[in-house]
Design a protein around this motif. Structure first.
Motif, short mmCIF file in Angstrom:
data_model
loop_
_atom_site.label_atom_id
_atom_site.label_comp_id
_atom_site.label_asym_id
_atom_site.label_seq_id
_atom_site.Cartn_x
_atom_site.Cartn_y
_atom_site.Cartn_z
N ALA A 183 0.83 -1.20 0.00
CA ALA A 183 0.00 0.00 0.00
C ALA A 183 0.87 1.25 0.00
O ALA A 183 2.00 1.25 0.50
N SER A 184 0.33 2.33 -0.57
CA SER A 184 1.03 3.61 -0.60
C SER A 184 0.78 4.37 0.70
O SER A 184 -0.34 4.39 1.20
N GLY A 185 1.82 5.00 1.19
CA GLY A 185 1.66 5.86 2.37
C GLY A 185 1.35 5.07 3.63
O GLY A 185 1.54 3.86 3.70
N PRO A 186 0.84 5.77 4.65
CA PRO A 186 0.50 5.10 5.91
C PRO A 186 -0.58 4.03 5.69
O PRO A 186 -1.54 4.26 4.95
N ARG A 187 -0.41 2.88 6.33
CA ARG A 187 -1.38 1.80 6.14
C ARG A 187 -2.68 2.13 6.85
O ARG A 187 -2.71 2.42 8.04
N ARG A 188 -3.78 2.05 6.09
CA ARG A 188 -5.10 2.36 6.64
C ARG A 188 -5.95 1.11 6.84
O ARG A 188 -7.04 1.19 7.41
N GLY A 189 -5.48 -0.01 6.33
CA GLY A 189 -6.27 -1.22 6.47
C GLY A 189 -5.60 -2.40 5.80
O GLY A 189 -4.63 -2.24 5.04
N ARG A 190 -6.11 -3.58 6.10
CA ARG A 190 -5.62 -4.82 5.46
C ARG A 190 -6.84 -5.67 5.13
O ARG A 190 -7.65 -5.97 6.01
N VAL A 191 -6.97 -6.04 3.85
CA VAL A 191 -8.16 -6.78 3.43
C VAL A 191 -7.78 -7.99 2.59
O VAL A 191 -6.70 -8.04 1.98
N ALA A 192 -8.69 -8.96 2.59
CA ALA A 192 -8.60 -10.08 1.64
C ALA A 192 -9.53 -9.75 0.48
O ALA A 192 -10.65 -9.28 0.69
N LEU A 193 -9.06 -9.97 -0.74
CA LEU A 193 -9.87 -9.73 -1.93
C LEU A 193 -10.23 -11.07 -2.55
O LEU A 193 -9.35 -11.85 -2.92
N LEU A 194 -11.53 -11.35 -2.64
CA LEU A 194 -11.98 -12.59 -3.25
C LEU A 194 -11.57 -12.63 -4.71
O LEU A 194 -11.90 -11.74 -5.49
N ARG A 195 -10.86 -13.68 -5.09
CA ARG A 195 -10.44 -13.81 -6.48
C ARG A 195 -11.64 -14.03 -7.39
O ARG A 195 -11.76 -13.42 -8.45
N ASN A 207 -10.58 -7.08 -10.68
CA ASN A 207 -9.83 -7.17 -9.44
C ASN A 207 -8.52 -6.38 -9.50
O ASN A 207 -8.08 -5.83 -8.49
N ALA A 208 -7.92 -6.34 -10.68
CA ALA A 208 -6.69 -5.55 -10.82
C ALA A 208 -6.95 -4.08 -10.49
O ALA A 208 -6.15 -3.42 -9.81
N ALA A 209 -8.10 -3.56 -10.95
CA ALA A 209 -8.46 -2.17 -10.65
C ALA A 209 -8.71 -2.00 -9.15
O ALA A 209 -8.33 -0.98 -8.56
N ALA A 210 -9.35 -2.98 -8.53
CA ALA A 210 -9.63 -2.90 -7.09
C ALA A 210 -8.34 -2.87 -6.29
O ALA A 210 -8.21 -2.10 -5.33
N ILE A 211 -7.37 -3.69 -6.69
CA ILE A 211 -6.10 -3.73 -5.97
C ILE A 211 -5.38 -2.38 -6.07
O ILE A 211 -4.89 -1.84 -5.08
N VAL A 268 -15.23 -7.93 -1.81
CA VAL A 268 -15.76 -8.71 -2.93
C VAL A 268 -16.12 -7.77 -4.08
O VAL A 268 -16.77 -6.74 -3.87
N THR A 269 -15.70 -8.12 -5.29
CA THR A 269 -16.01 -7.30 -6.46
C THR A 269 -17.11 -7.91 -7.32
O THR A 269 -17.47 -7.34 -8.35
N ALA A 270 -17.64 -9.06 -6.93
CA ALA A 270 -18.77 -9.69 -7.63
C ALA A 270 -19.92 -9.75 -6.64
O ALA A 270 -19.89 -10.53 -5.68
#
Length: 447
Positions: A183-195, A207-211, A268-270
């Protein structure tokens, strides 16, 4: 609604849950006004109220599913528009899911129907199998007209060939378990992204855009090892054992991450997947080994627009007068109750957003519905596309891969995921689907 289940029947937790739902229904019929199949077919049995009567008779009488029950339940899209409309809070989703499981256990489907459903369950939840199947569909496309003439299965085979893309996207090299770019800058969170399953093959750019968007806003993104299909596709075909096995594997992967480095959310992106994941707590409520874990997962599951709305977007770096027709997937607006966040985010990012007329009516995708019920799905798609094109937008945005695929087959308008526009507006690349697109005003001026 009065019910007459025996005490022995109510000892079954699934039956007890359905009996409670049935008693909530007051026969008012408001659901018929927003049901897509009733709108098209005009048959009371193809409305939520009619299906509730059929399901009640089947479950209460402890009967195997009849051909009539199967026909009308199979025609249900599970769009859940009825739940948004219902003034009594009837949880139709849980009831029809129970009915589908009962059908799967008690009804002997015709051989071709059974084979097709087994094939879809074997292929769609597995990205590598799905990719191979799509390559096969490309070879079969020239024989589409011949396939359509085959008895019984021709229309479904033709629908499968129609939905397959002419070309497949290049594999995304980052689409593998592990930690994505920092992540860029100070970390604001940590998430799992459903493939995701189909989406990871058809549109890895979502998903690439979400990341990129999350990383740019200080959020670390991970895909846990062992994560697989969420179980939504097989769950809605009544294949309970398969769906639960798929869900358990993915729950275990997420719990390991939650109990290890920790997660603020499962993103989740779907939206079709998101609706099921948010329902894990109910699905596993009677499973001693998974009830707590499933509830924990459901509690932190978020659609990408929900999570991004909580972050606050950076100022838009793209000046755009593009007019966006926002198609709200049924699983988004009815299943998860997310109606304003995506549109507000797009407006804040500088886009002109228009609601689609009859936006509450399904586009006909509904998981595997556009393959299993192609005639109804085609009519719904035509209705949806006509409503969208009437607004003369520059593009369509949605939050579900099924809708993007279904609608995209009926229009030449570019269709993108909402997160692609948000990524672009805050410093990411322009979505590939928009290459060559000129704003409507510029087009009209040039005419």
């Amino acid at each position: 609604m009065q019910t007459n289940f025996s005490l022995a029947q109510l000892a079954d937790p699934a039956m007890a849950a359905s009996e409670k739902i049935l008693r909530t229904c007051v026969h008012c019929g408001f659901c018929t006004a927003t049901c897509p199949t009733y709108l098209l077919l005009g048959d009371e049995l193809d409305s939520p109220r009619g299906r509730i009567y059929l399901i009640k008779d089947m479950l209460e009488g402890n009967k195997p599913a009849s051909a009539e029950v199967v026909k009308h339940v199979d025609r249900c899209l599970s769009c859940l528009s009825c739940m948004t409309t219902c003034p009594s809070g009837v949880h139709y989703m849980h009831l029809v899911d129970h009915a589908r499981t009962h059908i799967e256990k008690t009804h002997a489907r015709r051989g071709d129907d059974r084979f097709l459903r087994a094939l879809l369950a074997f292929v769609l939840p597995y990205p590598e199998r799905f990719r191979l199947a799509l390559l096969g569909a490309r070879l079969g496309r020239p024989f589409r007209s011949l396939a359509a003439r085959l008895p019984r299965v021709g229309n479904r085979l033709a629908a499968m060939l129609d939905l397959a893309p002419a070309t497949l996207p290049i594999r995304d090299p980052t689409n593998r378990p592990g930690l994505f770019p920092p992540a860029s800058g100070p970390r604001r969170g940590r998430v799992a992204l459903l493939r995701g399953c189909a989406q990871s093959v058809l549109r890895p750019d979502f998903n690439a855009a979400a990341i990129r968007l999350l990383n740019r806003h200080g959020v670390e993104v991970v895909q846990p090892k062992g994560e697989g299909c969420c179980g939504a596709l097989t769950h809605h075909m009544g294949k309970e054992a398969t769906a639960h096995a798929q869900a358990r594997r993915t729950i275990d992967a997420w719990i390991a991450e939650m109990d290890g480095p920790g997660l603020d959310a499962i993103v989740v992106t779907a939206s079709g997947c998101g609706t099921t994941i948010k329902d894990y707590g109910f699905m596993f409520r009677d499973d001693p080994a998974y009830a707590d874990k499933a509830a924990r997962v459901s509690a932190i599951a978020r659609d990408i627009t929900e999570y991004v709305a909580s972050l606050g977007l950076d100022a838009s770096v793209v000046e755009s007068d593009l007019v966006v027709a926002y198609h709200s997937a049924c699983s988004m607006q009815h299943g998860q109750g997310i109606r304003t966040e995506p549109k507000n985010l797009l407006k804040r990012a500088g886009f002109t957003v228009k609601d689609v007329p009859e936006g509450h009516i399904c586009c006909g995708s509904a998981g595997t519905y556009n393959i299993l019920q192609p005639e109804i799905a085609e009519r719904l798609r035509a209705r949806k596309v006509a409503n969208i094109e009437r607004m003369r937008p520059d593009l369509i945005a949605t939050g579900n891969i099924g809708c993007a695929t279904q609608i995209g087959k009926g229009t030449n308008l570019p269709i993108v995921h909402t997160v692609e526009l948000l990524d672009w507006a805050t410093g990411g690349p322009m979505p590939a689907a928009l290459e060559g697109v000129r704003p409507r005003d510029a087009l009209m001026a040039a005419e």
